[in-house]
Design a protein around this motif. Sequence first.
Motif, PDB file in Angstrom:
ATOM      1  N   VAL A  22       0.829  -1.203   0.000  1.00 58.12           N
ATOM      2  CA  VAL A  22       0.000   0.000   0.000  1.00 58.12           C
ATOM      3  C   VAL A  22       0.865   1.256   0.000  1.00 58.12           C
ATOM      4  N   GLU A  23       1.948   1.243   0.770  1.00 56.79           N
ATOM      5  CA  GLU A  23       2.849   2.401   0.792  1.00 56.79           C
ATOM      6  C   GLU A  23       3.505   2.613  -0.573  1.00 56.79           C
ATOM      7  N   LEU A  24       3.881   1.542  -1.236  1.00 56.71           N
ATOM      8  CA  LEU A  24       4.454   1.678  -2.580  1.00 56.71           C
ATOM      9  C   LEU A  24       3.412   2.204  -3.570  1.00 56.71           C
ATOM     10  N   LEU A  25       2.179   1.783  -3.420  1.00 61.16           N
ATOM     11  CA  LEU A  25       1.107   2.295  -4.272  1.00 61.16           C
ATOM     12  C   LEU A  25       0.891   3.789  -4.034  1.00 61.16           C
ATOM     13  N   PHE A  26       0.894   4.216  -2.768  1.00 60.82           N
ATOM     14  CA  PHE A  26       0.766   5.643  -2.456  1.00 60.82           C
ATOM     15  C   PHE A  26       1.910   6.440  -3.069  1.00 60.82           C
ATOM     16  N   ALA A  27       3.123   5.904  -2.999  1.00 66.12           N
ATOM     17  CA  ALA A  27       4.278   6.600  -3.576  1.00 66.12           C
ATOM     18  C   ALA A  27       4.112   6.752  -5.086  1.00 66.12           C
ATOM     19  N   PHE A  28       3.643   5.691  -5.750  1.00 62.96           N
ATOM     20  CA  PHE A  28       3.425   5.763  -7.194  1.00 62.96           C
ATOM     21  C   PHE A  28       2.366   6.812  -7.533  1.00 62.96           C
ATOM     22  N   LEU A  29       1.291   6.837  -6.764  1.00 64.29           N
ATOM     23  CA  LEU A  29       0.229   7.818  -7.016  1.00 64.29           C
ATOM     24  C   LEU A  29       0.714   9.244  -6.772  1.00 64.29           C
ATOM     25  N   LEU A  30       1.555   9.439  -5.763  1.00 66.33           N
ATOM     26  CA  LEU A  30       2.103  10.773  -5.521  1.00 66.33           C
ATOM     27  C   LEU A  30       3.036  11.217  -6.648  1.00 66.33           C
ATOM     28  N   VAL A  31       3.778  10.286  -7.226  1.00 66.18           N
ATOM     29  CA  VAL A  31       4.616  10.624  -8.387  1.00 66.18           C
ATOM     30  C   VAL A  31       3.733  11.017  -9.557  1.00 66.18           C
ATOM     31  N   LEU A  32       2.659  10.282  -9.769  1.00 63.82           N
ATOM     32  CA  LEU A  32       1.730  10.601 -10.845  1.00 63.82           C
ATOM     33  C   LEU A  32       1.107  11.983 -10.641  1.00 63.82           C
ATOM     34  N   ILE A  33       0.694  12.294  -9.412  1.00 65.52           N
ATOM     35  CA  ILE A  33       0.121  13.605  -9.116  1.00 65.52           C
ATOM     36  C   ILE A  33       1.155  14.710  -9.289  1.00 65.52           C
ATOM     37  N   SER A  34       2.399  14.433  -8.917  1.00 67.99           N
ATOM     38  CA  SER A  34       3.435  15.457  -9.074  1.00 67.99           C
ATOM     39  C   SER A  34       3.740  15.725 -10.551  1.00 67.99           C
ATOM     40  N   VAL A  35       3.630  14.722 -11.403  1.00 69.32           N
ATOM     41  CA  VAL A  35       3.804  14.936 -12.841  1.00 69.32           C
ATOM     42  C   VAL A  35       2.679  15.815 -13.370  1.00 69.32           C
ATOM     43  N   ILE A  36       1.469  15.569 -12.929  1.00 66.19           N
ATOM     44  CA  ILE A  36       0.335  16.395 -13.346  1.00 66.19           C
ATOM     45  C   ILE A  36       0.513  17.829 -12.847  1.00 66.19           C
ATOM     46  N   ALA A  37       0.987  17.978 -11.601  1.00 63.43           N
ATOM     47  CA  ALA A  37       1.236  19.321 -11.062  1.00 63.43           C
ATOM     48  C   ALA A  37       2.339  20.025 -11.836  1.00 63.43           C
ATOM     49  N   LEU A  38       3.334  19.285 -12.262  1.00 60.56           N
ATOM     50  CA  LEU A  38       4.419  19.870 -13.061  1.00 60.56           C
ATOM     51  C   LEU A  38       3.900  20.343 -14.416  1.00 60.56           C
ATOM     52  N   ILE A  39       3.029  19.575 -15.023  1.00 61.79           N
ATOM     53  CA  ILE A  39       2.434  19.970 -16.302  1.00 61.79           C
ATOM     54  C   ILE A  39       1.589  21.226 -16.141  1.00 61.79           C
ATOM     55  N   GLU A  40       0.895  21.327 -15.030  1.00 59.30           N
ATOM     56  CA  GLU A  40       0.006  22.471 -14.773  1.00 59.30           C
ATOM     57  C   GLU A  40       0.737  23.671 -14.165  1.00 59.30           C
ATOM     58  N   ASP A  41       2.053  23.614 -14.062  1.00 62.54           N
ATOM     59  CA  ASP A  41       2.886  24.676 -13.474  1.00 62.54           C
ATOM     60  C   ASP A  41       2.512  24.980 -12.030  1.00 62.54           C
ATOM     61  N   GLU A  42       2.220  23.952 -11.277  1.00 59.53           N
ATOM     62  CA  GLU A  42       1.938  24.065  -9.851  1.00 59.53           C
ATOM     63  C   GLU A  42       3.166  23.580  -9.082  1.00 59.53           C
ATOM     64  N   PRO A  43       3.298  23.943  -7.816  1.00 59.62           N
ATOM     65  CA  PRO A  43       4.441  23.444  -7.034  1.00 59.62           C
ATOM     66  C   PRO A  43       4.326  21.931  -6.801  1.00 59.62           C
ATOM     67  N   VAL A  51       7.467  10.938  -1.124  1.00 54.97           N
ATOM     68  CA  VAL A  51       7.704   9.751  -1.944  1.00 54.97           C
ATOM     69  C   VAL A  51       8.897   8.943  -1.432  1.00 54.97           C
ATOM     70  N   ILE A  52       9.985   9.620  -1.091  1.00 55.54           N
ATOM     71  CA  ILE A  52      11.195   8.893  -0.679  1.00 55.54           C
ATOM     72  C   ILE A  52      10.954   8.075   0.599  1.00 55.54           C
ATOM     73  N   PRO A  53      10.392   8.669   1.678  1.00 58.58           N
ATOM     74  CA  PRO A  53      10.136   7.819   2.852  1.00 58.58           C
ATOM     75  C   PRO A  53       9.131   6.694   2.579  1.00 58.58           C
ATOM     76  N   LEU A  54       8.141   6.967   1.745  1.00 57.68           N
ATOM     77  CA  LEU A  54       7.168   5.916   1.427  1.00 57.68           C
ATOM     78  C   LEU A  54       7.811   4.759   0.677  1.00 57.68           C
ATOM     79  N   VAL A  55       8.697   5.068  -0.262  1.00 60.51           N
ATOM     80  CA  VAL A  55       9.366   4.007  -1.025  1.00 60.51           C
ATOM     81  C   VAL A  55      10.303   3.209  -0.113  1.00 60.51           C
TER      82      VAL A  55
END
Length: 77
Positions: A22-43, A51-55
């Motif tokens: 479950v923690e690895l799944l959360f880390a993957f989802l946070l990476v996915l959300i951060s990519v979307i935030a990067l595309i949208e020019d959000e922090p 992500v690092i502690p979760l992984v």
Amino acid sequence: MAHYLGRLKNLHSTTFKVLGMVELLFAFLLVLISVIALIEDEPVEPFILPVIPLVVLGLIQYFLFKESRNFRNVNGL
């Protein structure tokens, strides 16, 4: 030290193994959300920092624990 690590390999807990997944799944989802935030020019820092502690914790829990011998599906997982 090797004796101590050998004892750790024999830990049996299906709950901790599933928690690691479950923690690895959360880390993957946070990476996915951060990519979307990067595309949208959000922090991206609020999403990428956990992500690092979760992984690390997820990998430790997933690979250190084995499935219980007496685990049944009715236990709730």
